[in-house]
Design a protein around this motif. Structure first.
Motif, PDB file in Angstrom:
ATOM      1  N   ARG A  85       0.828  -1.204   0.000  1.00 13.63           N
ATOM      2  CA  ARG A  85       0.000   0.000   0.000  1.00 13.63           C
ATOM      3  C   ARG A  85       0.864   1.256   0.000  1.00 13.63           C
ATOM      4  NH1 ARG A  85      -3.671  -3.164   3.342  1.00 13.63           N
ATOM      5  NH2 ARG A  85      -2.590  -2.475   5.252  1.00 13.63           N
ATOM      6  N   ALA A  86       1.955   1.216   0.765  1.00 13.56           N
ATOM      7  CA  ALA A  86       2.846   2.373   0.804  1.00 13.56           C
ATOM      8  C   ALA A  86       3.497   2.599  -0.562  1.00 13.56           C
ATOM      9  CB  ALA A  86       3.909   2.177   1.878  1.00 13.56           C
ATOM     10  N   GLN A  87       3.931   1.519  -1.196  1.00 11.87           N
ATOM     11  CA  GLN A  87       4.575   1.629  -2.502  1.00 11.87           C
ATOM     12  C   GLN A  87       3.573   2.118  -3.553  1.00 11.87           C
ATOM     13  OE1 GLN A  87       6.533  -1.981  -3.619  1.00 11.87           O
ATOM     14  NE2 GLN A  87       7.556  -1.092  -5.396  1.00 11.87           N
ATOM     15  N   THR A  88       2.352   1.612  -3.486  1.00 19.43           N
ATOM     16  CA  THR A  88       1.333   2.024  -4.449  1.00 19.43           C
ATOM     17  C   THR A  88       0.943   3.485  -4.244  1.00 19.43           C
ATOM     18  OG1 THR A  88       0.475  -0.248  -4.458  1.00 19.43           O
ATOM     19  CG2 THR A  88      -0.927   1.458  -5.408  1.00 19.43           C
ATOM     20  N   ALA A  89       0.868   3.911  -2.982  1.00 20.54           N
ATOM     21  CA  ALA A  89       0.538   5.315  -2.702  1.00 20.54           C
ATOM     22  C   ALA A  89       1.596   6.249  -3.283  1.00 20.54           C
ATOM     23  CB  ALA A  89       0.419   5.522  -1.193  1.00 20.54           C
ATOM     24  N   GLU A  90       2.850   5.830  -3.204  1.00 28.19           N
ATOM     25  CA  GLU A  90       3.923   6.638  -3.797  1.00 28.19           C
ATOM     26  C   GLU A  90       3.781   6.699  -5.309  1.00 28.19           C
ATOM     27  OE1 GLU A  90       8.805   6.537  -4.163  1.00 28.19           O
ATOM     28  OE2 GLU A  90       7.796   5.366  -2.604  1.00 28.19           O
ATOM     29  N   ARG A  91       3.386   5.590  -5.911  1.00 28.56           N
ATOM     30  CA  ARG A  91       3.220   5.563  -7.364  1.00 28.56           C
ATOM     31  C   ARG A  91       2.017   6.386  -7.799  1.00 28.56           C
ATOM     32  NH1 ARG A  91       4.350  -0.887  -8.712  1.00 28.56           N
ATOM     33  NH2 ARG A  91       6.575  -0.865  -8.184  1.00 28.56           N
ATOM     34  N   ILE A  92       0.993   6.443  -6.979  1.00 32.50           N
ATOM     35  CA  ILE A  92      -0.157   7.282  -7.308  1.00 32.50           C
ATOM     36  C   ILE A  92       0.294   8.736  -7.471  1.00 32.50           C
ATOM     37  CG2 ILE A  92      -2.311   8.228  -6.386  1.00 32.50           C
ATOM     38  CD1 ILE A  92      -2.843   5.480  -5.125  1.00 32.50           C
ATOM     39  N   ALA A  93       1.178   9.155  -6.572  1.00 28.70           N
ATOM     40  CA  ALA A  93       1.651  10.543  -6.630  1.00 28.70           C
ATOM     41  C   ALA A  93       2.603  10.775  -7.792  1.00 28.70           C
ATOM     42  CB  ALA A  93       2.330  10.911  -5.308  1.00 28.70           C
ATOM     43  N   THR A  94       3.490   9.817  -8.062  1.00 29.20           N
ATOM     44  CA  THR A  94       4.524  10.047  -9.077  1.00 29.20           C
ATOM     45  C   THR A  94       4.073   9.698 -10.484  1.00 29.20           C
ATOM     46  OG1 THR A  94       5.428   7.850  -8.596  1.00 29.20           O
ATOM     47  CG2 THR A  94       6.402   9.719  -7.432  1.00 29.20           C
ATOM     48  N   ILE A  95       3.266   8.659 -10.631  1.00 26.08           N
ATOM     49  CA  ILE A  95       2.847   8.219 -11.966  1.00 26.08           C
ATOM     50  C   ILE A  95       1.542   8.889 -12.389  1.00 26.08           C
ATOM     51  CG2 ILE A  95       2.182   6.239 -13.375  1.00 26.08           C
ATOM     52  CD1 ILE A  95       3.991   4.512 -11.675  1.00 26.08           C
ATOM     53  N   LEU A  96       0.551   8.837 -11.486  1.00 27.52           N
ATOM     54  CA  LEU A  96      -0.739   9.445 -11.815  1.00 27.52           C
ATOM     55  C   LEU A  96      -0.749  10.947 -11.552  1.00 27.52           C
ATOM     56  CD1 LEU A  96      -3.178   6.695 -10.471  1.00 27.52           C
ATOM     57  CD2 LEU A  96      -2.111   6.912 -12.719  1.00 27.52           C
ATOM     58  N   ARG A  97       0.278  11.424 -10.867  1.00 34.95           N
ATOM     59  CA  ARG A  97       0.453  12.863 -10.607  1.00 34.95           C
ATOM     60  C   ARG A  97      -0.777  13.482  -9.926  1.00 34.95           C
ATOM     61  NH1 ARG A  97       4.924  15.005 -12.566  1.00 34.95           N
ATOM     62  NH2 ARG A  97       6.148  13.864 -14.124  1.00 34.95           N
ATOM     63  N   THR A  98      -1.151  12.885  -8.819  1.00 29.70           N
ATOM     64  CA  THR A  98      -2.241  13.422  -8.028  1.00 29.70           C
ATOM     65  C   THR A  98      -1.967  13.132  -6.564  1.00 29.70           C
ATOM     66  OG1 THR A  98      -4.611  13.304  -7.568  1.00 29.70           O
ATOM     67  CG2 THR A  98      -3.565  11.287  -8.323  1.00 29.70           C
ATOM     68  N   ASP A  99      -2.397  14.009  -5.711  1.00 28.79           N
ATOM     69  CA  ASP A  99      -2.258  13.761  -4.273  1.00 28.79           C
ATOM     70  C   ASP A  99      -3.575  13.301  -3.659  1.00 28.79           C
ATOM     71  OD1 ASP A  99      -3.691  16.068  -4.486  1.00 28.79           O
ATOM     72  OD2 ASP A  99      -2.311  17.332  -3.320  1.00 28.79           O
ATOM     73  N   ASP A 100      -4.566  13.099  -4.517  1.00 30.15           N
ATOM     74  CA  ASP A 100      -5.861  12.611  -4.039  1.00 30.15           C
ATOM     75  C   ASP A 100      -5.889  11.086  -4.146  1.00 30.15           C
ATOM     76  OD1 ASP A 100      -8.424  12.240  -3.226  1.00 30.15           O
ATOM     77  OD2 ASP A 100      -9.362  13.476  -4.790  1.00 30.15           O
ATOM     78  N   SER A 101      -5.121  10.437  -3.293  1.00 28.22           N
ATOM     79  CA  SER A 101      -5.037   8.976  -3.344  1.00 28.22           C
ATOM     80  C   SER A 101      -6.357   8.321  -2.995  1.00 28.22           C
ATOM     81  CB  SER A 101      -3.936   8.484  -2.407  1.00 28.22           C
ATOM     82  OG  SER A 101      -4.189   8.888  -1.078  1.00 28.22           O
ATOM     83  N   ASP A 102      -7.173   8.969  -2.158  1.00 26.42           N
ATOM     84  CA  ASP A 102      -8.459   8.379  -1.793  1.00 26.42           C
ATOM     85  C   ASP A 102      -9.347   8.196  -3.013  1.00 26.42           C
ATOM     86  OD1 ASP A 102      -7.704   8.281   0.835  1.00 26.42           O
ATOM     87  OD2 ASP A 102      -8.708  10.155   1.409  1.00 26.42           O
ATOM     88  N   ALA A 103      -9.343   9.183  -3.903  1.00 27.67           N
ATOM     89  CA  ALA A 103     -10.156   9.085  -5.116  1.00 27.67           C
ATOM     90  C   ALA A 103      -9.657   7.972  -6.025  1.00 27.67           C
ATOM     91  CB  ALA A 103     -10.163  10.416  -5.858  1.00 27.67           C
ATOM     92  N   VAL A 104      -8.342   7.825  -6.135  1.00 25.21           N
ATOM     93  CA  VAL A 104      -7.769   6.767  -6.973  1.00 25.21           C
ATOM     94  C   VAL A 104      -8.132   5.402  -6.402  1.00 25.21           C
ATOM     95  CG1 VAL A 104      -5.622   5.740  -7.808  1.00 25.21           C
ATOM     96  CG2 VAL A 104      -5.890   8.229  -7.775  1.00 25.21           C
ATOM     97  N   ILE A 105      -8.031   5.260  -5.093  1.00 27.44           N
ATOM     98  CA  ILE A 105      -8.358   3.983  -4.458  1.00 27.44           C
ATOM     99  C   ILE A 105      -9.838   3.675  -4.632  1.00 27.44           C
ATOM    100  CG2 ILE A 105      -8.481   2.767  -2.246  1.00 27.44           C
ATOM    101  CD1 ILE A 105      -5.981   4.431  -1.416  1.00 27.44           C
TER     102      ILE A 105
END
Length: 403
Positions: A293-313
């Motif tokens: 989960r920690a690794q995926t959260a980092e990728r959400i920010a770097t790859i998807l370029r968003t800090d709204d991880s809740d919406a992505v999840i």
């Protein structure tokens, strides 16, 4: 070896670096996996007229699609029949008393017909004496399944002469020599020194041992090349060179297996999003480990370029970028979402608990092997790599057709 490239740029590049066989990526295949076309490229560069246009590549892509569709249909039919057989067995009240069939003691030699001996009872496979032998072989070839991965012009160091053109077909009827011996592979001569290899898929050799039919074809071809040219090269050396040159797609080299593993996992993870639409957050909460989960959260920010991880999840869009190690657990935790033709063709919902658990277990075993090789392990054994290679051949056959 070095670990996988988990940098944002590396992950983005890998997502678009696809060469799955078939029309989608215009890549030549053999009905199962990607074909090695390096010899075709060489012929293009030397000016061979047959290889100067895209026609040969396109024809091979179309043939791959045809064979793959045929294999997929057969696979799905087999899965349906297995599900019906399993349910019938479970409803049999005498099943628990029947026990397994008696096994042949190791000290007892196999029946002679199991090894293709001439004096075995062959009443049901006796050829029609009124039909010439060459015509009987031609009929087998006409009704056979092409093996495009074997089609090439073969050469080997130490064996003089022109390249030997060869194609191959697989048949289920017994293949006999002109003297009546059953053989797993028969080389049928063609014009201008070419051969068609006829592979008896039902031969006891392939049922009893894990020999690859392609290997037996190459061994028969190596013998033919040596005999025809009266060459003194050891047959083992010729076979090894032919396999390295023409069947490199079957190598268990980690540097070749890892990209293939990443490709199939990318395909699976992309399709998982639609499968979990009912509850996209469930794999995140129940299947991913804390470090994943920690690794995926980092990728959400770097790859998807968003800090709204809740919406992505909440949308499930984290699934394509989660670590491959999480894929087997996501499927095991929620098999209803992924089986029964949604992502994998295996039956589940209508099976009793025991058979259903077996279906899931077999699938998870394949996914674990592929996720393992995708992780670029630093220490590997030949047996582990062989398992990964086999999983990479089997798992694509378990995938349901994409909508």
């Amino acid at each position: 070896g070095d670990g996988g490239n988990d940098s944002p740029l590396g992950l983005l590049f890998s997502a678009y670096r696809r060469n799955d066989p078939g029309k989608r990526y215009l890549t030549v295949g053999d009905g199962k996996t990607r074909r090695d076309t390096s010899a075709w490229v060489e012929k293009f560069h030397v000016g061979d007229p047959e290889y100067q246009t895209d026609q040969k590549w396109w024809d091979a892509v179309v043939e791959h699609e045809r064979i793959a569709a045929q294999r997929q249909k057969q696979r799905e039919q087999t899965k349906r029949e297995q599900g019906e057989d399993t349910r019938a067995d479970d409803e049999d009240p005498t099943r628990e008393f029947s026990g397994p069939p008696p096994a042949r003691p190791l000290s007892e030699p196999p029946a002679r017909h199991d090894l293709g001996e001439r004096d075995a009872p062959v009443e049901e496979v006796l050829p029609d004496p009124d039909v010439p032998y060459a015509e009987r072989v031609e009929r087998l070839i006409e009704g056979g399944r092409p093996m495009p991965e074997m089609r090439a012009e073969y050469t080997a160091r130490g064996v003089p002469g022109a390249p030997v053109p060869l194609d191959a077909v697989a048949v289920t009827a017994p293949v006999l020599t002109e003297d009546g011996d059953r053989t797993p592979v028969l080389l049928h001569p063609r014009a201008r020194g070419a051969f068609t290899a006829v592979v008896d898929e039902a031969h006891p050799l392939f049922a009893t041992f894990d020999d690859d039919p392609a290997d037996i074809v190459l061994m028969a071809l190596a013998q033919q090349m040596l005999v025809r040219r009266n060459a003194a090269v050891p047959i083992g050396a010729v076979f090894a060179e032919l396999k390295d040159r023409y069947l490199s797609s079957k190598a268990i080299d980690p540097t070749r297996l890892q990209p293939e593993a990443n490709q199939i996992l990318n395909r699976i993870q992309e399709r998982m999003v639609a499968c979990v639409a009912e509850d996209p957050e469930r794999p995140w909460k129940r299947a991913l480990a804390e470090h994943e989960r920690a690794q995926t959260a980092e990728r959400i920010a770097t790859i998807l370029r968003t800090d709204d991880s809740d919406a992505v999840i909440a949308s499930g869009q984290y699934l394509p970028i989660m670590p491959p190690s999480a894929v087997p657990r996501a499927v095991a935790e929620w098999p209803e979402a992924f089986l029964d033709g949604r992502l994998f063709i295996g039956p589940y919902a209508k099976l009793d608990p025991g058979p259903a658990e077996q279906v899931v277990g077999q699938l998870i075993g394949l996914l674990n092997d592929i996720a393992w090789i995708a992780s670029a392990p630093t220490q590997t054994s030949r047996e582990e790599l062989s398992r990964a290679r086999l999983a990479l051949e089997i798992l694509p056959l378990e995938l349901a057709e994409a909508p």
